[in-house]
Design an enzyme around this catalytic site. Sequence first.
Site, PDB file in Angstrom:
ATOM      1  N   HIS A   1      32.512  26.361  76.577  1.00  0.00           N
ATOM      2  CA  HIS A   1      33.090  27.631  77.037  1.00  0.00           C
ATOM      3  C   HIS A   1      32.285  28.231  78.184  1.00  0.00           C
ATOM      4  O   HIS A   1      31.057  28.177  78.203  1.00  0.00           O
ATOM      5  CB  HIS A   1      33.316  28.617  75.899  1.00  0.00           C
TER       6      HIS A   1
ATOM      7  N   ASP B   1      24.073  29.186  75.287  1.00  0.00           N
ATOM      8  CA  ASP B   1      25.395  29.540  74.767  1.00  0.00           C
ATOM      9  C   ASP B   1      26.258  30.109  75.872  1.00  0.00           C
ATOM     10  O   ASP B   1      26.232  31.308  76.136  1.00  0.00           O
ATOM     11  CB  ASP B   1      25.242  30.540  73.617  1.00  0.00           C
TER      12      ASP B   1
ATOM     13  N   GLU C   1      35.431  32.409  74.763  1.00  0.00           N
ATOM     14  CA  GLU C   1      35.237  31.958  73.382  1.00  0.00           C
ATOM     15  C   GLU C   1      34.705  33.106  72.545  1.00  0.00           C
ATOM     16  O   GLU C   1      35.101  33.309  71.398  1.00  0.00           O
ATOM     17  CB  GLU C   1      34.258  30.780  73.363  1.00  0.00           C
ATOM     18  N   GLU C   2      33.786  33.876  73.125  1.00  0.00           N
ATOM     19  CA  GLU C   2      32.991  34.828  72.337  1.00  0.00           C
ATOM     20  C   GLU C   2      33.811  35.958  71.745  1.00  0.00           C
ATOM     21  O   GLU C   2      33.458  36.510  70.705  1.00  0.00           O
ATOM     22  CB  GLU C   2      31.861  35.425  73.199  1.00  0.00           C
TER      23      GLU C   2
ATOM     24  N   ASP D   1      28.880  23.259  71.925  1.00  0.00           N
ATOM     25  CA  ASP D   1      28.667  24.712  71.878  1.00  0.00           C
ATOM     26  C   ASP D   1      27.589  25.070  70.861  1.00  0.00           C
ATOM     27  O   ASP D   1      27.755  25.965  70.038  1.00  0.00           O
ATOM     28  CB  ASP D   1      29.982  25.430  71.561  1.00  0.00           C
TER      29      ASP D   1
ATOM     30  N   HIS E   1      22.878  34.888  71.643  1.00  0.00           N
ATOM     31  CA  HIS E   1      23.442  36.245  71.776  1.00  0.00           C
ATOM     32  C   HIS E   1      22.383  37.316  72.075  1.00  0.00           C
ATOM     33  O   HIS E   1      22.605  38.486  71.765  1.00  0.00           O
ATOM     34  CB  HIS E   1      24.228  36.637  70.517  1.00  0.00           C
TER      35      HIS E   1
END
Lengths: 484, 484
Positions: free
Chosen positions: B297, B309, B343-344, B371, B442
Site C-alpha cells: 500500500h 509501513d 489501506e490504513e 505489508d 504507526h
Amino acid sequence: MSVAPPRPLRPHALVRTLLLVAIATHPRLAQAAPAAASAAPFTDAQLEEARSLRERALIDDTGYETLRSLTREVGPRSAGSPGDARAVEWALARLRALGLKNVHAEPVTVPHWIRGNCSVEVVSPWPQPLVAVALGGSVATPEAGLEAEVVPVTNIDELARIDSTRIAGRIVFYTGRMQRAEDGSGYGRAVTVRGRGAAEAARRGAIGVIIRSVGTDRNRLAHTGGMRNEPGDKLIPALAISNPDADLLEDQLASGQRVRLRMSNSSSWADSARSANVIGEIPGRERPREVVVLGAHLDSWDLGQGAHDDGAGVAIMSAAAKLIGEARSKPRRTVRVVLFANEEFGLSGARTYARDHAGEAASHVMGMESDLGAFAPLGLHSRVPPDRLAAIRAMQSVLAPLGVQYRGNDASGDADVGQIAALGVPVCDLDTDASEYFDWHHTANDTFDKVDPALVRRNVACYAALAWLAADYAPGFGRAPGTR
Amino acid sequence: MSVAPPRPLRPHALVRTLLLVAIATHPRLAQAAPAAASAAPFTDAQLEEARSLRERALIDDTGYETLRSLTREVGPRSAGSPGDARAVEWALARLRALGLKNVHAEPVTVPHWIRGNCSVEVVSPWPQPLVAVALGGSVATPEAGLEAEVVPVTNIDELARIDSTRIAGRIVFYTGRMQRAEDGSGYGRAVTVRGRGAAEAARRGAIGVIIRSVGTDRNRLAHTGGMRNEPGDKLIPALAISNPDADLLEDQLASGQRVRLRMSNSSSWADSARSANVIGEIPGRERPREVVVLGAHLDSWDLGQGAHDDGAGVAIMSAAAKLIGEARSKPRRTVRVVLFANEEFGLSGARTYARDHAGEAASHVMGMESDLGAFAPLGLHSRVPPDRLAAIRAMQSVLAPLGVQYRGNDASGDADVGQIAALGVPVCDLDTDASEYFDWHHTANDTFDKVDPALVRRNVACYAALAWLAADYAPGFGRAPGTR
C-alpha cells in the site's frame, strides 16, 4: 605532583578541561600536601563497615523508589518552572522521610527561560516536516517564522573556513554526529556546536541555526541542551532536529539541489526566579562540622522526567546517605547530600553553594557527584595529595567486587562539585558506562522506564561505601593537589 | 478441503479471521479444484531462472533505493493529504523508471481525516504532561478540552464487567499491553481497544478515551492507527499515549488517589478526496491477460515517513517486478504491481480494485502482499487447491536457502490482497520476523533509518522468485479452496 595525562573527554568535559588547565597553570601547583597518612589507612572494622554497607545497598531499593517518586510526583523541573518549585518541596520532604537531619533549602537565583512552540519544515525541493526542539536559551523567530536556504557544515571549524557570503542570510545546519562510547567521550566533541554554534554562525550573518541532535539514538526525539551565549553575541534562533530528521535533511542536500527550510520558535525569557539547593545530612559522630559532600542536581530539562539526568543522581545520593544513617557505626564526619539547583542552565546552584560556603572550604573533606545516569560503575578517579592515595586505593578495593577499577588521581568533580573542587576540596569521580546515556539525555525519552533498578543499587553501593570511608578516614584528605 | 487450524493471530488478523470464517461457512466449500497439475511442476530451466533471480536480488539495492526515494521525496502520505497526491505522482514516475509497462493510476475515493493538535495532561494528584496522539478518525474535544477522572480498564471485556455508573462522565483508560512476538501475534490481541474501545466506552457514558499505545517500544512516541467506528456509534475523542506515559499514568493510579486528566484534540473530517491505486506491469510473454499480483500500500500514517509501513512493501514489490523484467526469460503471464491507496483508513484502494476487477478475478492467477515491513523472511503460506501444493513446495524450495520454511495451505492475503482472495484468487503469504515491527509501526519513528538494506534485498529475492515461478507455472493455480 603533576596533572595526570588527559583522559578521554567525558561529559562536562569543558568544565573538567578548564579546571585542569587552571590547576596546571597555577603558581602554587607544587604546594606541599598536609601531613602524610599512616601506612594502613583503615582498620579492619572500618573496611568491614563499608563492605557491609555495600552489601545492604545491593539489596535495597530506596534509590529506585526515590526515583520513582520524583518522576511520578514531579517529573519535568527546569530552572524557574513550577516543576522546579515542586521539586524543592519534594526533596525537602523526601530527605526528611529518609531520616536525614538538618534538612533545609538554601536560596538560589536562577535564570528562567520558557520553551514555546517550534517547528521546522523543508520547503523545497521535497516538503516534509522535521522533528525539532529549541536549544535552551534560544531566542524566538519572528511570529511568521523565517525561511532561507540551508548551508550544511560539519562543525564550527568548517564554518570558519567557508566564505561568509555563503552564510549571510542563510540557515546554518551543523551536521556533526556524536559517537557512542563507553566513556561518553563523543559528547565533549559533539556538544560545542550546541554551545557556540549559533553565536559563531550569527557572527557570519546567518539568520538561524539547526543542529543535528547531540545524542546517540535514532529516535524522532530531538535533544535539547543549554547554549553558551556570551556578552556581545548576536542572538539568532537555534533548534536541534532529531537524528533521523538530520539524516533526511542531509539526504535531500545530497541530491545537489538547494534546500530551503522554514523554522519558527516562540520561546522567551522571563525574570530570574527563585529556586534552592536542597541539603540534608547524616551528622558525623565526632566532627560534625567536617563534611563529605554527595552532590547531584535537582533540576532537569523540561522535555522528559529527568530520570537519568539527574533524578538518578538525586536518588542514588539520597539513598546512600540514608543507608549510612542506618549503619551500625556512624562515620566520624558528616555526610552531606547537596541537591543543586539549575545545573543545566549555568550551574547556578553549584556557584551559589561555592560562594556561600567558600569560608568552610577547608572543612569540606571530600566531594563526589553523580550526574551520568544510573549505569554500571566502572572506574574511580581521585584528586587527593599523593600520600592519601593509599586511602583511596583501600576505598576502591571495597568497590572492586562491583567491577570498579582505580583509574588515576586526575578527578575534578563533575559540573557541580567541580565548583567546590576549584576551592581545593579533594574529589572522587566514579566513572559509569556512558554507552547508553546519550540515547536519552536531554530528550522526552529520559523517563523512569529507562532506569534499571539493579544499576541504581550498584551506584548506591559505591557511593555509600566511598562516603562512609571518606567521612570516617581519620587523617582527612588535606587539600587537592594543584589548588589553592 | 478443510480450513487449516488457526495460526497465531498475525497483524490484520481480523481481516484474516473474517475471511477464514467466511470460507469455512460457505456453502460451496467443497467445490472441486480445476484439473490437477503434473507431478513435476517446474522444469529445471524454470527453477534455474528463479534461483538466478534470487541471487541477483541479493546483490541489488533497487528496493532500498526506491524506499530512500519515497521517504526522501514524499514522506508522510496519509489518505487524502497533499503527501498522498505526491505519492501517486512519485509512484507513476518510479514504476516507469524501473521499466514497468502499462503504468497507470486507477482512481480511488478515500476518506480524509485531518489530524489537529492534541494534548493530555494529568491534572491531579501530580500534574504532568503526557505524550499523546489522536487515533485516526477521532472526533475533536470542545475547544477548551475536557477534564474528568480516569477509570482504568485492561480491555473491552473488563469494561463490560464494570458498573456503568463508574464509567459515566469519565475518561476510560485502556491499559492492556501489547506483547512482542516473532509472528506479531500480540498485535491482534492488543488492537481491539484501538478499533472499538472508544465506541464501547461511549455506550457506557464515557466522555473520552485514552489507550496505552499498541506497540512494543518504550519511546515517548505514541502509536496512532485507525478506529473502526460503525453506524450508530456515539463518537467521543480517543487518543493514544506512549508506553512510558501509560506507565506514569498507571503509577499515579497505583497510589490509590483519584487521577484527573485534561485532554484536548482538534482533528476534523474533510470531504472525501481522490487518490489512486498505482499499477505497473511486466507483461507476460504468452498470456499477458493473466496476472500475478504483487501488492503493497502506497499510503502511510502521517506521523512518520511510512518507511516500514508500507514504503518497504512498495519498494520490495517494485524492485521484484523490475528484476523480473530484466530476467533472461520473461514469465508466461503478467506480473502486476498494485500499490493500493488508503489501506490504513479502510482499505479503499483494495476494495475499489476488487470491485473494478471482479470480472477478471479468474485471470488473477495468484496474489501476494508485503505489508509487515522489511524483516527476515521466515515462512511461506499458500491457499491453493491441494493438487497445486507440489508447485508451492517447489517455489518454497527456491527460498529455502534464505531460511523460508513452508507453513501450510492457510494463507488469506494480507489486508489488501485479502480483498481479491475473497474472490477466489489463490494467494501466498510470506511471514517475516515481526519482533521489531511494532516498535516503529504507526509512529513518528517509522523512518528510513530503521530499515536494513540487506533485509530489503532478501524480501525482494523472495517475491521475485515466487512471482516469476507463479507467473510461469503452466497449469495455473485454479481457484483457492473454499472460495467462490
